[in-house]
Design an enzyme around this catalytic site. Structure first.
Site, PDB file in Angstrom:
ATOM      1  N   ASP A  26      -0.907  -6.115   9.110  1.00 23.82           N
ATOM      2  CA  ASP A  26      -1.881  -5.096   8.736  1.00 23.82           C
ATOM      3  C   ASP A  26      -3.116  -5.839   8.227  1.00 23.82           C
ATOM      4  O   ASP A  26      -3.059  -6.513   7.196  1.00 23.82           O
ATOM      5  CB  ASP A  26      -1.310  -4.189   7.640  1.00 23.82           C
ATOM      6  CG  ASP A  26      -2.249  -3.045   7.277  1.00 23.82           C
ATOM      7  OD1 ASP A  26      -3.338  -2.931   7.882  1.00 23.82           O
ATOM      8  OD2 ASP A  26      -1.898  -2.250   6.375  1.00 23.82           O
TER       9      ASP A  26
ATOM     10  N   TRP B 140       0.853  -1.193   0.000  1.00 27.23           N
ATOM     11  CA  TRP B 140       0.000   0.000   0.000  1.00 27.23           C
ATOM     12  C   TRP B 140       0.889   1.243   0.000  1.00 27.23           C
ATOM     13  O   TRP B 140       1.856   1.336   0.764  1.00 27.23           O
ATOM     14  CB  TRP B 140      -0.894  -0.040   1.235  1.00 27.23           C
ATOM     15  CG  TRP B 140      -1.827   1.118   1.383  1.00 27.23           C
ATOM     16  CD1 TRP B 140      -2.610   1.682   0.420  1.00 27.23           C
ATOM     17  CD2 TRP B 140      -2.104   1.852   2.584  1.00 27.23           C
ATOM     18  NE1 TRP B 140      -3.358   2.719   0.935  1.00 27.23           N
ATOM     19  CE2 TRP B 140      -3.049   2.837   2.256  1.00 27.23           C
ATOM     20  CE3 TRP B 140      -1.619   1.758   3.895  1.00 27.23           C
ATOM     21  CZ2 TRP B 140      -3.544   3.736   3.211  1.00 27.23           C
ATOM     22  CZ3 TRP B 140      -2.111   2.640   4.842  1.00 27.23           C
ATOM     23  CH2 TRP B 140      -3.066   3.628   4.504  1.00 27.23           C
TER      24      TRP B 140
ATOM     25  N   LYS C 245     -13.445  -0.885   5.552  1.00 23.68           N
ATOM     26  CA  LYS C 245     -13.960  -1.691   4.453  1.00 23.68           C
ATOM     27  C   LYS C 245     -15.044  -2.659   4.915  1.00 23.68           C
ATOM     28  O   LYS C 245     -16.131  -2.710   4.329  1.00 23.68           O
ATOM     29  CB  LYS C 245     -12.821  -2.477   3.792  1.00 23.68           C
ATOM     30  CG  LYS C 245     -11.640  -1.630   3.326  1.00 23.68           C
ATOM     31  CD  LYS C 245     -12.019  -0.660   2.229  1.00 23.68           C
ATOM     32  CE  LYS C 245     -10.796  -0.058   1.556  1.00 23.68           C
ATOM     33  NZ  LYS C 245      -9.932   0.748   2.451  1.00 23.68           N
TER      34      LYS C 245
END
Length: 420
Positions: free
Chosen positions: A229, A150, A265
């Site tokens: 993560d 990311w 999300k």
């Protein structure tokens, strides 16, 4: 001869004034925001934005989960106050977030060995973690990220005081996992180095290790320090336990992991900024000391976290009926994306006979997919077909739906064939 005052009056005021910010350079534009701006400026009715990582329903609209709406109704009826939260956040939320991540049967959780704090979404959790490790992890100040990762990972950890290096992850030739390269790089990393691992739905590639591969990574990681993560638990496969496999297995194997969580999300709480950061310690006494230092890290950052999103997530996680409903909704979102992958694969391979191997569209998981398209092809798609994605060919699968998928597949096939 002019006096000093007269000379000053003779110099134009504009020439005398130099802004304190005159030497500040223009920063580079954010690549994702740039895509969104170009998309908004495009007036073509067929335009598609596949750059932004936010879920959309089958009509291309933002989706507020019904379980979230019910939780907000419950909170509105309760008429709660707006008092400050403690530095580490809403306890009823953080305990439930830890249970979701580590599992109700987690020995570390049952023994009271997990220090957890609310964070400003996953980004905030990563920043807290980076700052804590930079200050307190005694063995290394270097963190290894998968290549690619990311885009915000690098600045987050650099600004936290850590040196950032990379390890091999994505194989451009196979559009899949470079497992041999990954293992080799981790074995060659200095002992006790920090290694960032995407727990599920790797961003940006959508390529995840299999459970057996995770077990091998765990064996190598015993000489390293794992930082997970987990921004997509439940959103990847539709199963929260399956998506947490890596985290739970590592803890079972004795790793003292640290973990960043996000509910942006999987609950659609993008703007509420709901996250958590946790650390597995060796004892309740050690946990208490770690808790005290987390507070010292957080206090000068933002003092304490916002309350509304934590109340929403906590209400869902702690109410059996709402939790079951939410699990069904997050599975529905995951299933829609998986369905889009299947349809896209069939259209590219069977309907449009697109040259190349496209199996990675189905084997990748989660919101994002690395299509394998080259920068010149993504540029042509934007300019000629009004389809916007990052230059490396990453697309958000959530941006595809029954109304635009055929046009997207047709355009991709055309650009690959050189006919667009």
């Amino acid at each position: 001869m002019l006096t000093v005052a007269a000379r000053r009056q003779a110099i134009p005021k504009a020439a005398r004034f130099i802004s304190a910010w005159a030497a500040v350079p223009q920063g580079p534009p954010d690549p994702i925001l740039g895509i969104t701006e170009a998309f908004k400026a495009d007036k073509d009715p067929k335009k598609i934005n596949l750059g932004v990582g936010a879920y959309r329903d089958d009509n291309g609209k933002p989706y507020v989960l019904p379980s979230v709406q019910k939780a907000e109704d419950i909170l509105a009826a309760a008429k709660g106050d707006k008092e400050y939260l403690p530095i580490t956040g809403l306890a009823s939320y953080t305990s439930a977030a830890a249970k979701l991540a580590y599992g109700a049967d987690s020995a570390a959780l049952k023994e009271g060995r997990i220090a957890v704090t609310q964070s400003i979404s996953g980004t905030g959790a990563l920043r807290i973690g980076g700052a804590f490790l930079a200050r307190h992890y005694p063995h290394s100040k270097t963190i290894y990220l998968p290549v690619p990762s990311w885009g915000n990972h690098t600045p987050i950890f650099r600004d936290s005081g850590l040196e950032v290096k990379g390890y091999r992850y994505f194989d451009k030739k196979t559009v899949g996992l470079d497992f041999e390269g990954l293992i080799e790089d981790l074995k060659n990393a200095p002992e006790k180095s920090i290694v960032l691992l995407h727990a599920c739905a790797h961003n940006p590639t959508g390529v995840d290790p299999t459970p057996e591969q995770w077990k091998k990574i765990s064996d190598v990681e015993k000489q390293l320090f794992p930082f997970f993560d987990m921004a997509y638990q439940g959103f990847a496969s539709g199963d929260t336990s399956r998506d947490a496999f890596a985290v739970r297995y590592f803890v079972e194997q004795g790793h003292q992991v640290v973990l960043a969580q996000s509910f942006a999300k999987n609950m659609g709480l993008y703007a509420e900024r709901v996250g958590a950061f946790s650390i597995v310690t060796s004892s309740p006494e050690e946990k208490a000391r770690v808790d005290s230092q987390l507070k010292i890290v957080i206090r000068p950052m933002y003092s304490n976290p916002p309350i509304h999103g934590a109340r929403v997530a906590g209400t869902i996680l702690n109410d059996a009926q709402l939790y079951t409903q939410w699990e069904g909704e997050v599975k529905g979102m995951a299933d829609r994306i998986i369905g889009m992958r299947d349809i896209l694969y069939n259209k590219l391979t069977h309907d449009y006979k697109t040259p190349g191997e496209w199996g990675h569209i189905k084997s990748q998981i989660g919101m994002f997919s690395f299509t394998g398209l080259r920068p010149e092809q993504t540029k042509a798609l934007a300019e000629k077909a009004h389809i916007y994605m990052t230059g490396d060919g990453r697309i958000s699968m959530a941006g595809l739906n029954a109304h635009n998928l055929d046009y997207f597949a047709e355009s991709v096939s055309a650009v690959v064939k050189g006919n667009l």
